[in-house]
Design a protein around this motif. Structure first.
Motif, PDB file in Angstrom:
ATOM      1  N   GLN A  13       0.818  -1.197   0.000  1.00 39.97           N
ATOM      2  CA  GLN A  13       0.000   0.000   0.000  1.00 39.97           C
ATOM      3  C   GLN A  13       0.860   1.258   0.000  1.00 39.97           C
ATOM      4  O   GLN A  13       2.034   1.230   0.389  1.00 39.97           O
ATOM      5  CB  GLN A  13      -0.929  -0.002   1.212  1.00 39.97           C
ATOM      6  N   VAL A  14       0.254   2.331  -0.411  1.00 38.77           N
ATOM      7  CA  VAL A  14       0.953   3.615  -0.409  1.00 38.77           C
ATOM      8  C   VAL A  14       1.511   3.893   0.983  1.00 38.77           C
ATOM      9  O   VAL A  14       0.824   3.705   1.988  1.00 38.77           O
ATOM     10  CB  VAL A  14       0.005   4.747  -0.825  1.00 38.77           C
ATOM     11  N   GLY A  15       2.761   4.302   1.014  1.00 39.67           N
ATOM     12  CA  GLY A  15       3.407   4.585   2.287  1.00 39.67           C
ATOM     13  C   GLY A  15       4.036   3.376   2.936  1.00 39.67           C
ATOM     14  O   GLY A  15       4.717   3.499   3.959  1.00 39.67           O
ATOM     15  N   GLY A  16       3.837   2.238   2.335  1.00 39.15           N
ATOM     16  CA  GLY A  16       4.376   1.007   2.892  1.00 39.15           C
ATOM     17  C   GLY A  16       5.832   0.786   2.533  1.00 39.15           C
ATOM     18  O   GLY A  16       6.459   1.607   1.848  1.00 39.15           O
ATOM     19  N   SER A  17       6.358  -0.335   2.997  1.00 43.56           N
ATOM     20  CA  SER A  17       7.767  -0.666   2.779  1.00 43.56           C
ATOM     21  C   SER A  17       7.900  -2.032   2.150  1.00 43.56           C
ATOM     22  O   SER A  17       7.035  -2.899   2.309  1.00 43.56           O
ATOM     23  CB  SER A  17       8.522  -0.647   4.116  1.00 43.56           C
ATOM     24  N   LEU A  18       9.008  -2.184   1.469  1.00 40.54           N
ATOM     25  CA  LEU A  18       9.314  -3.461   0.831  1.00 40.54           C
ATOM     26  C   LEU A  18      10.816  -3.559   0.707  1.00 40.54           C
ATOM     27  O   LEU A  18      11.497  -2.555   0.471  1.00 40.54           O
ATOM     28  CB  LEU A  18       8.662  -3.525  -0.554  1.00 40.54           C
ATOM     29  N   ARG A  19      11.337  -4.744   0.893  1.00 36.27           N
ATOM     30  CA  ARG A  19      12.765  -4.952   0.711  1.00 36.27           C
ATOM     31  C   ARG A  19      12.995  -5.957  -0.404  1.00 36.27           C
ATOM     32  O   ARG A  19      12.444  -7.061  -0.376  1.00 36.27           O
ATOM     33  CB  ARG A  19      13.414  -5.459   1.996  1.00 36.27           C
ATOM     34  N   LEU A  20      13.813  -5.567  -1.340  1.00 40.71           N
ATOM     35  CA  LEU A  20      14.212  -6.452  -2.428  1.00 40.71           C
ATOM     36  C   LEU A  20      15.639  -6.925  -2.197  1.00 40.71           C
ATOM     37  O   LEU A  20      16.471  -6.172  -1.688  1.00 40.71           O
ATOM     38  CB  LEU A  20      14.137  -5.729  -3.770  1.00 40.71           C
ATOM     39  N   SER A  21      15.891  -8.147  -2.598  1.00 47.74           N
ATOM     40  CA  SER A  21      17.262  -8.650  -2.541  1.00 47.74           C
ATOM     41  C   SER A  21      17.643  -9.220  -3.896  1.00 47.74           C
ATOM     42  O   SER A  21      16.785  -9.605  -4.683  1.00 47.74           O
ATOM     43  CB  SER A  21      17.412  -9.718  -1.456  1.00 47.74           C
ATOM     44  N   CYS A  22      18.920  -9.246  -4.134  1.00 50.62           N
ATOM     45  CA  CYS A  22      19.444  -9.780  -5.386  1.00 50.62           C
ATOM     46  C   CYS A  22      20.682 -10.599  -5.055  1.00 50.62           C
ATOM     47  O   CYS A  22      21.667 -10.062  -4.535  1.00 50.62           O
ATOM     48  CB  CYS A  22      19.789  -8.647  -6.339  1.00 50.62           C
ATOM     49  N   ALA A  23      20.594 -11.871  -5.349  1.00 50.71           N
ATOM     50  CA  ALA A  23      21.709 -12.769  -5.069  1.00 50.71           C
ATOM     51  C   ALA A  23      22.441 -13.104  -6.360  1.00 50.71           C
ATOM     52  O   ALA A  23      21.811 -13.495  -7.347  1.00 50.71           O
ATOM     53  CB  ALA A  23      21.200 -14.045  -4.406  1.00 50.71           C
ATOM     54  N   ALA A  24      23.731 -12.938  -6.327  1.00 54.03           N
ATOM     55  CA  ALA A  24      24.554 -13.214  -7.500  1.00 54.03           C
ATOM     56  C   ALA A  24      25.264 -14.544  -7.337  1.00 54.03           C
ATOM     57  O   ALA A  24      25.744 -14.881  -6.254  1.00 54.03           O
ATOM     58  CB  ALA A  24      25.574 -12.106  -7.693  1.00 54.03           C
ATOM     59  N   SER A  25      25.342 -15.288  -8.398  1.00 55.00           N
ATOM     60  CA  SER A  25      26.044 -16.568  -8.375  1.00 55.00           C
ATOM     61  C   SER A  25      26.726 -16.783  -9.706  1.00 55.00           C
ATOM     62  O   SER A  25      26.410 -16.146 -10.696  1.00 55.00           O
ATOM     63  CB  SER A  25      25.075 -17.712  -8.085  1.00 55.00           C
ATOM     64  N   GLY A  26      27.661 -17.665  -9.701  1.00 54.22           N
ATOM     65  CA  GLY A  26      28.394 -17.951 -10.911  1.00 54.22           C
ATOM     66  C   GLY A  26      29.847 -18.181 -10.583  1.00 54.22           C
ATOM     67  O   GLY A  26      30.314 -17.867  -9.499  1.00 54.22           O
ATOM     68  N   ARG A  27      30.545 -18.672 -11.555  1.00 55.66           N
ATOM     69  CA  ARG A  27      31.935 -19.005 -11.305  1.00 55.66           C
ATOM     70  C   ARG A  27      32.728 -17.732 -11.009  1.00 55.66           C
ATOM     71  O   ARG A  27      32.691 -16.772 -11.732  1.00 55.66           O
ATOM     72  CB  ARG A  27      32.530 -19.729 -12.509  1.00 55.66           C
ATOM     73  N   THR A  28      33.403 -17.757  -9.907  1.00 55.44           N
ATOM     74  CA  THR A  28      34.291 -16.673  -9.493  1.00 55.44           C
ATOM     75  C   THR A  28      33.635 -15.306  -9.704  1.00 55.44           C
ATOM     76  O   THR A  28      34.162 -14.424 -10.373  1.00 55.44           O
ATOM     77  CB  THR A  28      35.611 -16.723 -10.282  1.00 55.44           C
TER      78      THR A  28
END
Length: 128
Positions: A13-28
């Motif tokens: 809802q308007v005024g609300g909060s949300l947290r996004l995450s981004c996980a990275a993977s892969g060789r080196t």
């Protein structure tokens, strides 16, 4: 090959909060900067926030300053975007991006061309 996986967005809802995450993977996996961009329907993709991996310098689009916070967990190769006081016009698909070739050493991390890997995007909907 590098993979970026964003967490699920959601409806807030308007005024609300949300947290996004981004996980990275892969060789080196090595990142020099990671950023968040968003694209609303009918609009071009725009920069939201970025963080440099080594120094932790942060960059924000003016409209989100003071409301959004980007942070990183180097050990987990994860970047977070805490979004507070969300507005309806911030409804968009949010994309995580990574600079793995030092593009951010030459250009500002606010520029999309700096990033060579992108996540699949996650929908954030802010209802009024």
């Amino acid at each position: 090959q590098v993979q970026l996986v964003e967490s699920a967005g959601g409806l807030v809802q308007v005024g609300g909060s949300l947290r996004l995450s981004c996980a990275a993977s892969g060789r080196t996996f090595t990142s020099y900067a990671m950023g968040w961009f968003r694209q609303a329907p009918g609009k071009e993709r725009e920069f939201v926030a970025a963080i440099t991996w080594r120094t932790g310098n942060t960059y924000y689009e003016d409209p989100v300053k003071g409301r959004f916070t980007i942070s990183r967990d180097n050990a987990k190769n994860t970047v977070l975007l805490q979004m507070n006081s969300l507005k309806p016009e911030e409804t968009a698909v949010y994309y995580c991006a990574a600079d793995t070739y030092r593009g951010s050493y030459t250009y500002s991390p606010v520029v999309s061309d700096v990033y060579d890997y992108w996540g699949q995007g996650t929908q954030v909907t802010v209802s009024s």
